[in-house]
Design an enzyme around this catalytic site. Structure first.
Site, PDB file in Angstrom:
ATOM      1  N   GLY A  46       0.899  -1.112  -0.048  1.00 48.64           N
ATOM      2  CA  GLY A  46      -0.128   0.063   0.032  1.00 48.64           C
ATOM      3  C   GLY A  46       0.912   1.205  -0.085  1.00 48.64           C
ATOM      4  O   GLY A  46       1.903   1.379  -0.655  1.00 48.64           O
ATOM      5  N   GLU A  47       0.591   2.133   0.946  1.00 49.28           N
ATOM      6  CA  GLU A  47       1.286   3.469   1.080  1.00 49.28           C
ATOM      7  C   GLU A  47       1.947   3.412   2.362  1.00 49.28           C
ATOM      8  O   GLU A  47       1.198   3.692   3.349  1.00 49.28           O
ATOM      9  CB  GLU A  47       0.405   4.538   0.658  1.00 49.28           C
ATOM     10  CG  GLU A  47       1.124   5.945   0.696  1.00 49.28           C
ATOM     11  CD  GLU A  47       2.402   6.031  -0.031  1.00 49.28           C
ATOM     12  OE1 GLU A  47       2.420   5.764  -1.352  1.00 49.28           O
ATOM     13  OE2 GLU A  47       3.230   6.444   0.396  1.00 49.28           O
ATOM     14  N   SER A  48       3.454   3.297   2.578  1.00 51.00           N
ATOM     15  CA  SER A  48       3.878   3.223   3.743  1.00 51.00           C
ATOM     16  C   SER A  48       3.855   4.409   4.839  1.00 51.00           C
ATOM     17  O   SER A  48       3.696   4.040   5.857  1.00 51.00           O
ATOM     18  CB  SER A  48       5.371   2.750   3.528  1.00 51.00           C
ATOM     19  OG  SER A  48       5.888   3.639   2.903  1.00 51.00           O
ATOM     20  N   CYS A  75       5.961  -5.311   0.532  1.00 51.28           N
ATOM     21  CA  CYS A  75       6.363  -3.969  -0.166  1.00 51.28           C
ATOM     22  C   CYS A  75       6.278  -2.658   0.670  1.00 51.28           C
ATOM     23  O   CYS A  75       7.352  -2.737   1.439  1.00 51.28           O
ATOM     24  CB  CYS A  75       5.334  -3.761  -1.388  1.00 51.28           C
ATOM     25  SG  CYS A  75       5.811  -2.640  -2.614  1.00 51.28           S
ATOM     26  N   ARG A 102      12.900   3.581  -0.942  1.00 55.99           N
ATOM     27  CA  ARG A 102      11.595   3.454  -1.573  1.00 55.99           C
ATOM     28  C   ARG A 102      11.575   3.755  -2.922  1.00 55.99           C
ATOM     29  O   ARG A 102      12.616   4.546  -3.383  1.00 55.99           O
ATOM     30  CB  ARG A 102      10.684   4.414  -0.842  1.00 55.99           C
ATOM     31  CG  ARG A 102      10.385   3.950   0.577  1.00 55.99           C
ATOM     32  CD  ARG A 102       9.479   5.036   1.247  1.00 55.99           C
ATOM     33  NE  ARG A 102       8.063   5.300   0.606  1.00 55.99           N
ATOM     34  CZ  ARG A 102       7.117   6.003   0.973  1.00 55.99           C
ATOM     35  NH1 ARG A 102       7.486   6.918   1.818  1.00 55.99           N
ATOM     36  NH2 ARG A 102       6.136   6.019   0.270  1.00 55.99           N
ATOM     37  N   ILE A 128       5.613  -3.605  -7.782  1.00 58.94           N
ATOM     38  CA  ILE A 128       4.874  -2.176  -7.902  1.00 58.94           C
ATOM     39  C   ILE A 128       5.453  -0.951  -6.962  1.00 58.94           C
ATOM     40  O   ILE A 128       5.379  -0.980  -5.793  1.00 58.94           O
ATOM     41  CB  ILE A 128       3.231  -2.706  -7.736  1.00 58.94           C
ATOM     42  CG1 ILE A 128       2.846  -3.438  -8.609  1.00 58.94           C
ATOM     43  CG2 ILE A 128       2.456  -1.315  -7.661  1.00 58.94           C
ATOM     44  CD1 ILE A 128       1.343  -4.087  -7.998  1.00 58.94           C
ATOM     45  N   ARG A 129       6.141   0.083  -7.743  1.00 56.59           N
ATOM     46  CA  ARG A 129       6.511   1.107  -7.115  1.00 56.59           C
ATOM     47  C   ARG A 129       7.485   0.437  -5.770  1.00 56.59           C
ATOM     48  O   ARG A 129       7.302   0.997  -4.696  1.00 56.59           O
ATOM     49  CB  ARG A 129       5.678   1.915  -6.428  1.00 56.59           C
ATOM     50  CG  ARG A 129       5.150   2.991  -7.697  1.00 56.59           C
ATOM     51  CD  ARG A 129       4.013   3.974  -7.242  1.00 56.59           C
ATOM     52  NE  ARG A 129       3.035   3.490  -6.402  1.00 56.59           N
ATOM     53  CZ  ARG A 129       2.717   3.554  -5.181  1.00 56.59           C
ATOM     54  NH1 ARG A 129       3.671   4.294  -4.517  1.00 56.59           N
ATOM     55  NH2 ARG A 129       1.641   3.286  -4.499  1.00 56.59           N
ATOM     56  N   HIS A 165       5.111  -8.418  -5.022  1.00 56.01           N
ATOM     57  CA  HIS A 165       3.910  -8.715  -4.573  1.00 56.01           C
ATOM     58  C   HIS A 165       3.406 -10.463  -4.624  1.00 56.01           C
ATOM     59  O   HIS A 165       2.871 -10.717  -5.748  1.00 56.01           O
ATOM     60  CB  HIS A 165       2.911  -7.831  -5.085  1.00 56.01           C
ATOM     61  CG  HIS A 165       2.734  -6.595  -4.674  1.00 56.01           C
ATOM     62  ND1 HIS A 165       1.759  -6.328  -3.616  1.00 56.01           N
ATOM     63  CD2 HIS A 165       3.534  -5.384  -4.923  1.00 56.01           C
ATOM     64  CE1 HIS A 165       2.033  -4.733  -3.434  1.00 56.01           C
ATOM     65  NE2 HIS A 165       3.276  -4.299  -4.209  1.00 56.01           N
ATOM     66  N   GLU A 167       1.021 -12.042  -3.379  1.00 54.53           N
ATOM     67  CA  GLU A 167      -0.220 -12.273  -3.575  1.00 54.53           C
ATOM     68  C   GLU A 167      -0.774 -12.017  -5.208  1.00 54.53           C
ATOM     69  O   GLU A 167      -2.041 -12.508  -5.402  1.00 54.53           O
ATOM     70  CB  GLU A 167      -1.071 -11.264  -2.598  1.00 54.53           C
ATOM     71  CG  GLU A 167      -1.144 -10.043  -3.065  1.00 54.53           C
ATOM     72  CD  GLU A 167      -0.131  -8.979  -2.885  1.00 54.53           C
ATOM     73  OE1 GLU A 167       1.029  -9.506  -2.649  1.00 54.53           O
ATOM     74  OE2 GLU A 167      -0.009  -7.820  -3.135  1.00 54.53           O
TER      75      GLU A 167
HETATM   76  N1  GLN Z   1       6.046   2.653  -2.800  1.00 55.68           N
HETATM   77  C1  GLN Z   1       5.152   2.145  -1.768  1.00 55.68           C
HETATM   78  C2  GLN Z   1       5.927   2.698  -0.463  1.00 55.68           C
HETATM   79  O1  GLN Z   1       7.028   2.981  -0.161  1.00 55.68           O
HETATM   80  C3  GLN Z   1       5.020   0.920  -1.681  1.00 55.68           C
HETATM   81  C4  GLN Z   1       4.285   0.328  -2.867  1.00 55.68           C
HETATM   82  C5  GLN Z   1       3.459  -1.105  -2.654  1.00 55.68           C
HETATM   83  O2  GLN Z   1       3.211  -1.396  -1.520  1.00 55.68           O
HETATM   84  N2  GLN Z   1       3.048  -1.614  -3.903  1.00 55.68           N
HETATM   85  O3  GLN Z   1       5.065   2.905   0.555  1.00 55.68           O
END
Ligand code: GLN
Length: 186
Positions: A46-48, A75, A102, A128-129, A165, A167
């Site tokens: 998600g978004e840390s 992630c 990150r 993903i990112r 990921h 999952e």
């Molecule tokens: N870029 C996000 C972060 O650093 C992580 C991306 C993800 O969990 N898919 O929070």
């Protein structure tokens, strides 16, 4: 086993599906009190920054630092388990002796799929990112996954983190199996 999935933000349902797929019982963790119902915890992607701020607000940071619950960070979960994020201050659990970068693959490769090595076995990695582990701070950290030369999976005692990921891929259940069989059964 009752495996908690931190239900603050991110791909929560996908994690619960994987827990079911490997034959265990997923438990959505929304409040600190829920931690008493679980044997292990997954922190989803998600978004840390968002997840970290809310974890702090709800008391998860302190509760998890003072507990012996095994944790799998995915992630954003890897970022949250780390001691330090390069060039940035944000709320972290700090439970693993790693420094992460990150969005390490930058904007050209925001998301991609590639074969990676997980415990010496080739599996599909979906990024993903994604962060990568920039530095390992102690001998207690074992590298368990690599994408080329990049460290994308680590384990330290009862904690484990992956930058990809699992999952989302066919063979990603192996990562969960490893967590339950090797990391939780210390
Ligand atoms: N870029 C996000 C972060 O650093 C992580 C991306 C993800 O969990 N898919 O929070």
């Amino acid at each position: 086993m009752n495996i908690g999935v931190l239900g603050i933000q991110g791909d929560i349902e996908e994690q619960e599906e994987m827990v079911r797929k490997i034959g265990h019982n997923p438990v959505r963790v929304r409040r600190v009190e829920d931690l008493s119902k679980i044997d292990a915890l997954i922190i989803p992607g998600g978004e840390s920054t968002t997840i970290g701020k809310l974890m702090e607000k709800y008391g998860f940071m302190e509760a998890l630092r003072n507990s012996d619950i095994p944790i799998l960070g995915i992630c954003a979960g890897m970022v949250l388990l780390s001691k330090e994020v390069l060039g940035r201050k944000q709320p972290l659990l700090g439970l693993m002796d790693i420094v992460v970068r990150r969005n390490a693959y930058g904007s050209q490769r925001e998301s991609f799929e590639e074969d990676i090595y997980f415990k010496g076995e080739k599996i599909r990695g979906i990024f993903i990112r994604a962060p990568v582990v920039d530095r390992i701070l102690s001998d207690n950290v074992e590298v368990i996954a690599k994408e080329g030369d990049n460290i994308v999976g680590v384990r330290e005692g009862r904690y484990m983190a992956v930058a990809f990921h699992p999952e989302l891929s066919e063979d990603g259940y192996k990562v969960y199996q490893y967590f339950v069989e090797e990391v939780c059964n210390l």
